[in-house]
Design an enzyme around this catalytic site. Structure first.
Site, PDB file in Angstrom:
ATOM      1  N   LYS A 110       0.819  -1.215   0.000  1.00  0.00           N
ATOM      2  CA  LYS A 110       0.000   0.000   0.000  1.00  0.00           C
ATOM      3  C   LYS A 110       0.856   1.270   0.000  1.00  0.00           C
ATOM      4  O   LYS A 110       0.393   2.331  -0.416  1.00  0.00           O
ATOM      5  CB  LYS A 110      -0.931   0.012   1.216  1.00  0.00           C
ATOM      6  CG  LYS A 110      -1.748  -1.267   1.419  1.00  0.00           C
ATOM      7  CD  LYS A 110      -2.821  -1.439   0.379  1.00  0.00           C
ATOM      8  CE  LYS A 110      -3.582  -2.731   0.524  1.00  0.00           C
ATOM      9  NZ  LYS A 110      -4.507  -2.796   1.628  1.00  0.00           N
ATOM     10  N   ASP A 111       2.099   1.173   0.483  1.00  0.00           N
ATOM     11  CA  ASP A 111       2.968   2.364   0.533  1.00  0.00           C
ATOM     12  C   ASP A 111       3.215   2.953  -0.847  1.00  0.00           C
ATOM     13  O   ASP A 111       3.381   4.168  -0.989  1.00  0.00           O
ATOM     14  CB  ASP A 111       4.326   2.016   1.154  1.00  0.00           C
ATOM     15  CG  ASP A 111       4.235   1.760   2.647  1.00  0.00           C
ATOM     16  OD1 ASP A 111       3.445   2.442   3.320  1.00  0.00           O
ATOM     17  OD2 ASP A 111       4.970   0.889   3.141  1.00  0.00           O
TER      18      ASP A 111
END
Length: 493
Positions: A110-111
């Site tokens: 998700k980063d």
């Protein structure tokens, strides 16, 4: 480039799609057309950041080039990712590759998107809004990545809801120790679907919207219902193809497969968009855990959430309502009224079934299956034994489903399996998979130390230091108290 709701025909520009997050009719903003890539032109792009800038320019046409460059440079520089080009593609054998997407600050895929979204949002917000109130429902990784991305960002406050008993101890500790003057977190007594449906109801409630606007805020989302979250994920599919091409692992135009551990369908949808753009993708392989509603849908055309919900060792995929499937249905049918009926049927009846021609088109691009917890554990052990490669339970679902795909199809196409989290985020489950449950009774943080001692695989600094951090967000609330929690936090802060 303009964007349209999956449930209606009103078109908006990119900035409005991003700052609103979700359309007023409850639909998801989706590009009105998918731009086609000239792959021969982008072969010369040398860095991941430069490829991202190129792709963003195709979709964010009301952003200036300077705004796009600024967003990308602030997201992918300054040591936020522990690798030169944001993601790492590892060759396991001549036809199998692992795409490591977990080299960012929270050690989850998700980063890659959530370092970018805050900058896109700030550049999208109209000046008449004082502050953005970002609401997030998380099954584990999105919450921490969003908190880290929006921490101390001007003109924003972020509220994250997670299932209090539905995430790993490391994931929970990452969120409950989150610093930042504008960050708020609560566990809810329920599962991820409860959190996600609660957030959607708040987003579309006139009463909630009016109350928030009176306090000088507007709602938006950092979940993948926001196209600004989805767009950065398209880039790593294109980058993977280019890396394989430059390394000589594939020839120009040769098709590849991607295996994607799938819960909310956002990550694999980004791959489908990359395919529509012209990346030569053969199959996008949906890898579900035993909450296999998406894999079952790909096989049968029936989406049925009327089933038992299971807590698994791959908790980020413990989902029965996959939001981004709505975008796929729109991209396939181009009919907002039909999509709206599917979604209304799902809400009122608990299921919907697509027509045969729609299913056939889906199956041209997708294949799906699921992995039980025992099969996931076995996959962790097999991949470590065969390749000396340590994987987390979500990525293990991907490898297990890929082996099932090979057995059923005999397809020898070169394949990339997406690696969605650093194995130390789930150290206890990984350790017990490798050593047949020998460490069932130990503390999850003790498991980190033992896993390192047994494998020698480096422990990320941010996980090492978690135990020493104070709990700043201890709240656990009833699922019908989410809006009360929001009001309490933004009024008091």
């Amino acid at each position: 480039m303009r964007y349209v709701s999956t449930r209606g025909n009103k078109e908006v520009k990119a900035k409005e799609a991003i700052y609103r997050g979700i359309a007023e009719d409850g639909g998801l903003y989706t590009p009105v057309f998918i731009p086609h890539l000239d792959l021969s032109k982008i072969k010369s792009i040398e860095s991941y950041a430069n490829l991202a800038k190129y792709i963003f320019e195709l979709y964010l046409t009301d952003f200036t080039n300077e705004e796009i460059i600024d967003c990308i440079d602030k997201s992918y520089s300054n040591g936020k990712f522990d690798t030169k080009d944001v993601v790492v593609l590892k060759k396991l054998d001549s036809s199998l590759f692992a795409l490591e997407l977990w080299h960012g600050p929270t050690y989850a895929f998700k980063d890659v998107a959530l370092q970018v979204l805050p900058h896109l949002l700030l550049k999208s917000m109209p000046s008449f809004y004082k502050q953005a109130l970002i609401l997030v429902a998380t099954s584990g990784d999105t919450g921490k990545a969003a908190l880290e991305g929006f921490k101390d960002v001007d003109r924003t406050k972020i509220v994250v809801f997670y299932p209090s008993e539905g995430v790993s101890e490391v994931q929970k500790r990452q969120m409950t120790t989150q610093e930042g003057r504008n960050t708020f977190v609560a566990g809810i007594k329920g599962n991820f679907d409860d959190a996600q449906s609660g957030v959607k109801e708040i987003f579309t409630s006139k009463k909630c919207i009016d109350e928030i606007e009176n306090l000088g805020f507007f709602f938006t989302s950092a979940n993948s219902i926001n196209f600004g979250r989805l767009l950065p994920q398209i880039v790593y599919y294109i980058w993977s193809y280019l890396v394989l091409l430059k390394a000589g692992d594939i020839s120009e135009g040769e098709k590849i497969n991607f295996v994607v551990p799938t819960g909310n369908f956002g990550n694999i949808l980004a791959g489908f968009i990359a395919k529509l753009m012209g990346v030569p993708i053969n199959k996008l392989i949906v890898a579900s855990n035993i909450n296999s509603v998406v894999a079952d849908f790909v096989r049968t055309g029936l989406y049925d959430r009327r089933r038992e919900f299971y807590k698994t060792i791959s908790p980020s995929m413990d989902i029965l309502v996959a939001s981004n499937l709505e975008r796929l249905l729109y991209l396939i049918t181009k009919e907002s009224e039909r999509v709206k009926k599917y979604m209304m049927d799902l809400k009122s009846e608990g299921y919907f079934k697509v027509e045969e021609e729609v299913l056939k088109e889906i199956q041209e691009s997708f294949w799906g299956d699921f992995s039980t917890d025992d099969q996931t554990r076995s996959s962790i052990k097999i991949i470590y034994r065969e390749y000396d490669y340590l994987i987390d339970p979500h990525s293990a679902v991907g490898f297990d489903v890929y082996r099932k795909y090979q057995k059923q199809t005999f397809d020898s196409t070169k394949t990339v399996v997406l690696q969605t989290a650093n194995p130390y985020k789930f150290a206890k489950d990984v350790l017990n998979a490798l050593f047949d449950g020998e460490y069932n009774n130990i503390d999850p943080f003790e498991a980190v130390e033992i896993l390192y001692a047994k494998t020698g695989v480096e422990v990320p600094e941010g996980i090492k230091s978690l135990l020493a951090k104070p709990i700043l967000h201890p709240d656990v609330i009833e699922k019908n108290k989410m809006f009360d929690f929001i009001l309490e936090k933004i009024r008091d802060n």
